[in-house]
Scaffold this active site. Structure first.
Site, PDB file in Angstrom:
ATOM      1  N   LYS A  92      -4.722  -8.684 -11.158  1.00  0.00           N
ATOM      2  CA  LYS A  92      -6.084  -9.024 -11.557  1.00  0.00           C
ATOM      3  C   LYS A  92      -6.099 -10.282 -12.413  1.00  0.00           C
ATOM      4  O   LYS A  92      -6.875 -11.211 -12.163  1.00  0.00           O
ATOM      5  CB  LYS A  92      -6.689  -7.850 -12.316  1.00  0.00           C
ATOM      6  CG  LYS A  92      -8.142  -8.068 -12.680  1.00  0.00           C
ATOM      7  CD  LYS A  92      -8.702  -6.871 -13.454  1.00  0.00           C
ATOM      8  CE  LYS A  92      -8.797  -5.643 -12.567  1.00  0.00           C
ATOM      9  NZ  LYS A  92      -8.716  -4.403 -13.324  1.00  0.00           N
ATOM     10  N   ARG A 137      -9.693  -4.170 -19.132  1.00  0.00           N
ATOM     11  CA  ARG A 137      -9.295  -3.594 -17.846  1.00  0.00           C
ATOM     12  C   ARG A 137      -7.793  -3.711 -17.615  1.00  0.00           C
ATOM     13  O   ARG A 137      -7.143  -4.651 -18.070  1.00  0.00           O
ATOM     14  CB  ARG A 137     -10.050  -4.276 -16.711  1.00  0.00           C
ATOM     15  CG  ARG A 137     -11.569  -4.195 -16.955  1.00  0.00           C
ATOM     16  CD  ARG A 137     -12.326  -4.183 -15.679  1.00  0.00           C
ATOM     17  NE  ARG A 137     -12.442  -5.517 -15.119  1.00  0.00           N
ATOM     18  CZ  ARG A 137     -13.082  -5.747 -13.971  1.00  0.00           C
ATOM     19  NH1 ARG A 137     -13.618  -4.755 -13.284  1.00  0.00           N
ATOM     20  NH2 ARG A 137     -13.187  -6.981 -13.526  1.00  0.00           N
ATOM     21  N   GLY A 165      -7.887   1.893  -8.872  1.00  0.00           N
ATOM     22  CA  GLY A 165      -8.494   3.077  -9.444  1.00  0.00           C
ATOM     23  C   GLY A 165      -7.536   4.004 -10.154  1.00  0.00           C
ATOM     24  O   GLY A 165      -7.918   5.072 -10.623  1.00  0.00           O
ATOM     25  N   MET A 205      -5.615   3.329 -12.889  1.00  0.00           N
ATOM     26  CA  MET A 205      -5.552   3.203 -14.344  1.00  0.00           C
ATOM     27  C   MET A 205      -6.960   3.037 -14.904  1.00  0.00           C
ATOM     28  O   MET A 205      -7.946   3.140 -14.182  1.00  0.00           O
ATOM     29  CB  MET A 205      -4.631   2.047 -14.699  1.00  0.00           C
ATOM     30  CG  MET A 205      -3.163   2.406 -14.391  1.00  0.00           C
ATOM     31  SD  MET A 205      -2.039   1.104 -14.855  1.00  0.00           S
ATOM     32  CE  MET A 205      -2.506  -0.163 -13.701  1.00  0.00           C
ATOM     33  N   ARG A 221      -8.893  -9.208  -4.812  1.00  0.00           N
ATOM     34  CA  ARG A 221      -7.538  -8.758  -4.503  1.00  0.00           C
ATOM     35  C   ARG A 221      -7.463  -8.570  -2.988  1.00  0.00           C
ATOM     36  O   ARG A 221      -8.491  -8.463  -2.328  1.00  0.00           O
ATOM     37  CB  ARG A 221      -7.194  -7.454  -5.208  1.00  0.00           C
ATOM     38  CG  ARG A 221      -8.152  -6.331  -4.876  1.00  0.00           C
ATOM     39  CD  ARG A 221      -7.880  -5.093  -5.744  1.00  0.00           C
ATOM     40  NE  ARG A 221      -8.973  -4.136  -5.595  1.00  0.00           N
ATOM     41  CZ  ARG A 221      -9.189  -3.138  -6.432  1.00  0.00           C
ATOM     42  NH1 ARG A 221      -8.413  -2.972  -7.489  1.00  0.00           N
ATOM     43  NH2 ARG A 221     -10.176  -2.289  -6.232  1.00  0.00           N
ATOM     44  N   HIS A 239      18.003  23.194  16.633  1.00  0.00           N
ATOM     45  CA  HIS A 239      17.798  23.004  18.065  1.00  0.00           C
ATOM     46  C   HIS A 239      16.373  22.536  18.357  1.00  0.00           C
ATOM     47  O   HIS A 239      16.152  21.537  19.035  1.00  0.00           O
ATOM     48  CB  HIS A 239      18.098  24.328  18.779  1.00  0.00           C
ATOM     49  CG  HIS A 239      17.836  24.277  20.253  1.00  0.00           C
ATOM     50  ND1 HIS A 239      16.662  24.737  20.788  1.00  0.00           N
ATOM     51  CD2 HIS A 239      18.569  23.788  21.264  1.00  0.00           C
ATOM     52  CE1 HIS A 239      16.700  24.548  22.096  1.00  0.00           C
ATOM     53  NE2 HIS A 239      17.847  23.973  22.410  1.00  0.00           N
ATOM     54  N   SER A 266      29.367   2.655  17.348  1.00  0.00           N
ATOM     55  CA  SER A 266      27.993   3.038  17.074  1.00  0.00           C
ATOM     56  C   SER A 266      28.037   3.998  15.900  1.00  0.00           C
ATOM     57  O   SER A 266      28.638   5.062  15.989  1.00  0.00           O
ATOM     58  CB  SER A 266      27.400   3.712  18.310  1.00  0.00           C
ATOM     59  OG  SER A 266      26.122   4.189  18.002  1.00  0.00           O
ATOM     60  N   CYS A 298      23.145   4.422  15.687  1.00  0.00           N
ATOM     61  CA  CYS A 298      22.197   5.344  16.296  1.00  0.00           C
ATOM     62  C   CYS A 298      21.961   6.379  15.198  1.00  0.00           C
ATOM     63  O   CYS A 298      22.442   6.242  14.099  1.00  0.00           O
ATOM     64  CB  CYS A 298      22.738   5.948  17.593  1.00  0.00           C
ATOM     65  SG  CYS A 298      24.322   6.736  17.439  1.00  0.00           S
ATOM     66  N   TYR A 314      22.927  -4.164  16.680  1.00  0.00           N
ATOM     67  CA  TYR A 314      21.713  -3.474  17.125  1.00  0.00           C
ATOM     68  C   TYR A 314      21.462  -2.219  16.299  1.00  0.00           C
ATOM     69  O   TYR A 314      22.352  -1.729  15.598  1.00  0.00           O
ATOM     70  CB  TYR A 314      21.810  -3.102  18.610  1.00  0.00           C
ATOM     71  CG  TYR A 314      22.821  -2.020  18.910  1.00  0.00           C
ATOM     72  CD1 TYR A 314      22.447  -0.674  18.905  1.00  0.00           C
ATOM     73  CD2 TYR A 314      24.152  -2.334  19.192  1.00  0.00           C
ATOM     74  CE1 TYR A 314      23.388   0.320  19.163  1.00  0.00           C
ATOM     75  CE2 TYR A 314      25.085  -1.356  19.464  1.00  0.00           C
ATOM     76  CZ  TYR A 314      24.692  -0.027  19.446  1.00  0.00           C
ATOM     77  OH  TYR A 314      25.606   0.959  19.696  1.00  0.00           O
TER      78      TYR A 314
END
Lengths: 891, 891
Positions: free
Chosen positions: B23, B93, B102, B104, B337, B453, B769, B837, B857
């Site tokens: 702010k 503020r 909102g 604080m 903002r 499972h 992997s 993975c 990857y």
């Protein structure tokens, strides 16, 4: 290929053992020393390597070298291989770098054929002798080179003896032996599809190749595996003029030890045979006489032998095992090597040699073989040779036990009270069986691995146990067990012998060998203590164990598993009430009952270890381990009177048991995770430690309390718990006591993440104790219980693993983590004490590893302490002492 | 303490955000730009830090600085705080660095007391206005500074309105408001035990402290936790001259967005209230009007607002959320903002801003918030505000589902065939339930964790699932479930809504939000692809999943779990026969039946991924996972006809199931251990891969097959299996095909030991992997199933862990292993391909980590691919692209 692959005896020396093998190097040394060794030469192990590398082909170059050496040997002896007047006969013998007695092949009398045998008969005037040599050569050649079965020749020998109505080999006449040689040749031709070679050079070449190949025969492979000898070494081959022990009654052959290999007593010990060749002694064809007999039969030879034996022992600095031959009253030495000996003898000999000034203490300690100590320190089965085991399971806790089979804990207890020794047999044990385990001589289970309840408890008590013996079907209700696929039934009351060191289960009562802490052992341990820099602590859970450990030389308790203190029946009930508590008040009340019990335990430990550190591990196992099995609970519940308090309690336990059930308990809510989720448990334990320390201090006991937090994975966990323990200590201990004897707080490093983040964790730790059992399980992703009976053994067999990593610390993987953690931990906190607990603390190779990476101590079960003391000294001898120079070590 | 802790707006700029808060920095920027901002100054976040560091004490030095700034403000405005003729009124503020709308506190109209309120009334000639301000101040001060409940003031307001027979606040007269202020003062004195302070400096000082303290109020803490904002930042405090929207009908206050925050459509969007102060809009006391209304009421003001909004958006390059006040026709901007927006709007706005030339593509990609994508890509519950969930379980598989409750797989299948959508509810699922899982809209289980499972299968199918919902008691036999501790009963056929993203189970049918792949999303993904260097693969087990993945941008399959292919009912039977086989012949025959099925699966995968790599993982789970549960087997056995084949088969399965039982299946005989102990299984799979590759090649499909060996712990394991797979490939593939498209062979690194010995393992691997799920479990020594519902959540709550390591990769521990392994692996084999993975492949922070350590990857479930593409691009933007420079990376 090396420049040179063949050496005459006089060209070598003892330092060429790697090239010439043990036998070749020793013969060279003996020749140099002027001892009566028949002339000869040695083909190197490097040549054997090349032979294998060339797909088992003997190169022309090597053959040429052998031929040249043969020329030299002929010049030295004035005899010629294949000569029709002065034929040279040789032995062709294997010779590995490490002694492998009897594992590989030998051929004697090489050089005989249909013509030279006649020349030998003529030259010696002894047809009987010549054909005795010839029939021996044909049979040996047939067996060793051509791979024929020995029975082919034995059968013919028996046939001829029957025909001649003889009973002993040496009663056969020259003619009979000539006939035997003919029949042997026919047998070779028939069995091998080729005649016995008359070309003596062909004999030699084939014999050398056969000896090379015998490196890989099955028994040699097994022997190397058992004795941890590398498969890569290969064997040397020694070719030596024959000395003949079979020329008549003034000849003979024998084997002597320079000291008694069973007791270590000094003085010649051995046996000999008149008119015989070496293999007769080995083969047991005739019964040899004790060596003392030679003193009367050939006094001069005996005196000479005694003198030379003394000289050989002096040169080698160790008890020797010597082969000799007497040829017409002349003594020849054919081989010398360090003699095999049993545990007790080994110690006595080493200590005697030090006292005689032959070797120093370092050398004596270096020579101790650790399996020998194991024999000395546990009861074992005295002589089980030829006895068929009923079944084999996992060797879960060493030692042997004899007792009558019982199938439940209550019977075990009552029979034992009546003075009847019992073996407790259960499908698997639970904490409810603990009184039976206490009462039994040994434990046998059909399920569960090396870390099952039965195994852990038995090892903690030093009680023999065989676990996971899957071939057994235990029917506890019917009070009997059967062996799968067999008809044997063992019923309550039947005698059984367990060998916890090998896992064998044997019917009946076997003779036992008692443990023996001989004076020599105590001397050796004292010497080891002077040499080692690694401290040796014990894993002990009771004051009795701690006292035992201290008497065996423990310098502290490295692991006191508090959970084992909860397994006693009267405590288990309280513990179960604590677990099943449904309100804080109920839990606090059960804990309040446990507190004085724990305090008493700790007071006992501190008293036993007065002046030495006692490392107390806070509760580790998942809580469900303290509850009976689900099925048992359900059964008890079904039987309980509706509306009774017992029923309510059982219902609670069942609910709690269900809530606590875990898919992978090894990776579940245990260790410090419990301590964080249920802070009141650790708080009670820390209070008990502090109250015990205070009470002991009042009694003048010097308490060094160390509290160990298990299963830490993050620095935050240890930070939180350390804070809570410190608060308790400040609350309960007088400031001056706390200042003089601070309660040290550390952690077990047993989760890989803890090892990886050791620098952060060390900020909250006074010590690290590597819990190598769990660390191995998690680093390998391999549950010991699930793996050991299943794929792990196969892995080792197939050489996918060099060793079972639960027995020998895996240096590449787990060891790498330990090394990293120790280095990073010490870098973060210089005064950090480091050690290992877990069963690797009692394993030689693992102890060497700990020494090399500069840990401060190893902790092992009390009975392994002597072994650990020796191993630590051996490590210091091999790698230098590391005291005080830890930070300078680069590994 | 910093030299300077207070800055006038004109002294700051946007770059001082860390010091001035969002702010304060924005107000500075607006002031600089000449926008109509009431004068004021900002107290820095550093001062807030100091305040907390000094145990919540405002230092005299800071107070002195504030006093001086106040002097400056008085000079700028010509008004004086507490002055009896020209009183200055200010707002106090909060202003955090990251927007926390909102969360604080704020105090308006500060500076009024019994005297200045009269002065204000006199100066403005408006008693009503003055007392309206005063009563607002007293109430706000009472609530914010003195901690009184809002109801105290609301009740009095209602009382006065009743007395005045008014319904709206603004109908109250000046006198009524004066009376209200009196009553408010009395309420403060009574509630707080001290009077409302008449000393305006005391008001100011207390207000500043209260705003500092509001940083730590509970809702702010929760907000920070959810939004991952550090607790350490602290708030700035802005003190600003009041602009009054409550001076009459030519006054007002409002909030506007520069674009529609729900759709992204350009143009002002917002609302305003005439004759009101800011908190009236927020508090919902009156209903505001749409901003368009302002155009008619105050056309000039509207035009001005529109202009300035455009200017603010232009300067910031983002959609703005602006507070304004109109005082007697004059427009003031109080705050600007970046505006919060929903998923769809965020994308549209970013894409529009690029098209309008306001920002570049990089910036647009950088701004994408990944949780937004999750909203767009899964069905969600449209509006569940205020709806009470029946229970909550683990969010096992994302997305929302609506269906009728059924309690067994057969019913699920038959109802679904009849067109009735179903939710399958089971205590836990087994492979036998698979047809029910396939048929259901969503899955709900009362037991089992994130790797159970049900969870694994559901995620694989992209089907919503809630697992381990322990509050539910499922009585499958009675076809109903109850909620523990509640009376609700759900019976077969009742409607249920599941939210797999949050774990909520809701009774009835909730409105659902459909997934939306908007054109803006596709544009953004295209831009991301241009920027990223990390490839994105998918975890997919079926050709359908592979096609889905490819359509979402997958560049390959990183993980095809072959075991899931065995769960289809007709295959499961064969698989079970294979497992229960008692002879090699039986096993081979079952495998021969499975071979063509596997081959068909792989052909489908290769076809779907034509030209892209497909990584096929060989069988991984322990075999017992393919067998029904022990109790179910026993039940079936009891019911089977004696002597029937079925009975024999069931008996075998039971025996096998007992033999396969493991204490810690996670650490047991699975992965390559199976492949080594039962070589015929992997052989069949390798054959199926090769035969499929050959068949596809014939059809012109470009196959890039990669075979992945799971659970490798030692180089020897991979070496052995690689050799066997290579033999199979040479046997089954034509040499020219094999040369052009070699079957690549690699391994999952998921056991810590594999990571530690990566250099040796890389010798046998074409790719690594990282299986981060299992690697995390083993490195932490923590079973996900056992931990996630139990201690892990508590650990995160208590900050013992920053994140759940199964959701966000643990960089310190697990990440350290991955980094070591990748580095050592590549050092040993330069061309080694590396990736992860496991579910971390779809997590932003984990993807950043993978990018930083130079992996090639990430592989994630198909539905997370868009997210991963964006995250990979964001990582490249933050850390620079790493393509081709991998080996130069030092991490």
């Amino acid at each position: 290929m090396a420049d040179r692959n063949v050496y005459f005896f006089e060209e070598g020396h003892l330092g060429m053992r790697a090239l010439l093998g043990g036998k070749g190097a020793n013969l060279a040394e003996m020749t140099k020393a002027g001892l009566p060794v028949p002339a000869g030469f040695t083909i190197t192990t490097a040549a054997c390597h090349d032979y294998f590398a060339e797909n088992n082909t003997l190169s022309e170059r090597l053959w040429e070298e052998i031929r040249q050496a043969l020329d030299g040997l002929e010049a030295r002896t004035g005899q010629w291989l294949g000569d029709r007047t002065q034929p040279l006969l040789v032995s062709v013998r294997s010779g590995a770098v490490a002694s492998m007695p009897g594992m590989m092949d030998t051929i004697l009398n090489l050089g005989l054929n249909d013509e030279t045998v006649e020349a030998l008969a003529a030259a010696t005037g002894d047809e009987r002798f010549a054909y005795d040599c010839y029939r021996r050569l044909i049979a040996m050649f047939g067996e060793v080179v051509l791979g024929l079965d020995a029975w082919r020749f034995e059968r013919l020998m028996d046939q001829v003896k029957r025909e001649q109505t003889c009973t002993e080999d040496q009663e056969l006449s020259g003619a009979a032996l000539r006939e035997l040689a003919e029949r042997f040749k026919a047998a070779v031709a028939e069995g091998a599809g080729r005649p016995f070679p008359q070309d003596v050079l062909e004999q030699l070449r084939l014999a050398v190749e056969a000896v090379f190949c015998s490196w890989n025969n099955p028994r040699a492979q097994v022997y190397r595996k058992v004795n941890r000898i590398s498969d890569a070494q290969g064997t040397a081959v020694t070719i030596q003029r024959m000395a003949f022990g079979n020329k008549g009654e003034d000849c003979g052959t024998g084997v002597v030890f320079t000291r008694n290999p069973s007791t270590g007593e000094p003085g010649l010990y051995g046996e000999f045979l008149l008119n015989a060749q070496g293999e007769d002694v080995v083969a047991g064809v005739r019964t040899p006489q004790p060596i003392a007999g030679l003193r009367h039969l050939m006094p001069d030879v005996y005196t000479q032998l005694e003198k030379w034996c003394g000289q050989l022992e002096m040169r080698s600095g160790d008890m020797q095992d010597i082969e000799f031959t007497v040829e017409r009253g002349e003594l020849f030495l054919l081989q010398t090597r360090a003699g095999k000996r049993n545990a007790q003898a080994a110690l006595r000999i080493a200590v005697d040699l030090v006292r005689e000034g032959r070797i120093d203490r370092e050398e004596a300690v270096r020579r101790v073989e650790l399996p020998h100590l194991e024999q000395l320190l546990h009861r074992g089965i005295g002589d089980a040779g030829g006895v068929q085991a009923l079944a084999s399971g996992l060797p879960a806790s060493p030692g042997a036990a004899i007792g009558m089979a019982v199938f439940d804990a209550d019977t075990a207890e009552s029979w034992s009270r009546d003075g009847r020794p019992v073996i407790l047999i259960r499908p698997e044990t639970t904490p409810d069986d603990i009184h039976g385990v206490l009462a039994a001589e040994g434990i046998l289970t059909s399920r569960g691995g090396m870390t099952s309840h039965a195994a852990v408890v038995a090892r903690g008590m030093g009680k023999p146990a065989v676990c996971g013996c899957e071939a057994l079907e235990v029917d506890a209700a019917a009070r009997r067990m059967t062996v799968r696929g067999a008809e044997e039934v063992v019923r309550e009351g039947d005698w059984l012998t367990l060998d916890g060191g090998t896992g064998r289960v044997i019917a009946g009562q076997m003779p036992l060998r008692e443990p023996a802490a001989t004076p020599e052992l105590l001397t050796m341990l004292r010497w080891a203590d002077e040499l080692r820099s690694l401290a040796v602590y014990a894993n002990a859970d009771t004051p009795a164990d701690a006292r035992k450990a201290r008497s065996l030389g423990a310098q502290g308790i490295g692991l006191c598993r508090t959970e084992h203190m909860f397994f006693a029946p009267e405590r288990l009930t309280v513990m179960q009430r604590m677990i099943a508590a449904e309100t804080d008040a109920e839990r606090e009340s059960a804990l309040a009952e446990l507190l004085p019990m724990q305090q008493a335990d700790f007071e006992g430990m501190f008293e036993a270890m007065d002046g030495l550190p006692v490392t107390i591990r806070l509760l580790d196992p998942p809580l469900h381990e303290f509850l009976p099995g689900r099925e048992e609970l359900q059964r008890k519940l079904d039987a309980a009177v509706p509306g009774s308090t017992e029923r309510t309690q059982l219902q609670r336990m069942l609910r709690r048991s269900d809530a606590l059930r875990e898919t992978n308990p090894m990776l579940g809510q245990r260790g410090c995770r419990l301590g964080i989720m249920h802070p009141e448990i650790y708080r009670m334990q820390a209070e008990a430690v502090c109250l015990a320390a205070r009470a002991c201090a009042v009694r003048g006991i010097d308490v060094h309390a160390e509290i160990m937090v298990p299963l830490v994975g993050t620095a935050a966990e240890l930070g939180l718990l350390r804070g809570e323990i410190e608060d308790t200590a400040r609350r309960l201990l007088p400031p001056e006591l706390l200042a003089a004897r601070p309660v040290r707080i550390g952690t077990m490093i047993e989760v890989p993440r803890a090892a990886l983040t050791a620098a952060q964790i060390a900020e909250h730790a006074d010590f690290f104790s590597f819990g190598t059992n769990d660390l191995t399980q998690m680093t390998f992703g391999c549950s010991r219980d699930d793996a050991e009976g299943k794929f792990l053994a196969r892995y080792v067999e197939r050489k996918l693993l060099r060793d079972n990593p639960f027995q020998v610390l895996d240096a590449d993987g787990v060891g790498q983590l330990i090394r990293m953690a120790a280095e990073n931990g010490r870098a973060a906190r210089g005064e950090l004490k480091t050690g290992i607990c877990g069963e690797h603390g009692g394993d030689r190779e693992s102890i060497f590893f700990c020494h090399q990476i500069g840990l401060d101590y190893v902790s092992c079960s009390p009975y392994r302490i002597p072994m650990a003391r020796i191993a630590a000294a051996q490590a210091a001898l091999e790698h230098g002492p590391l005291t005080g120079s830890r930070t300078a070590v680069t590994v």
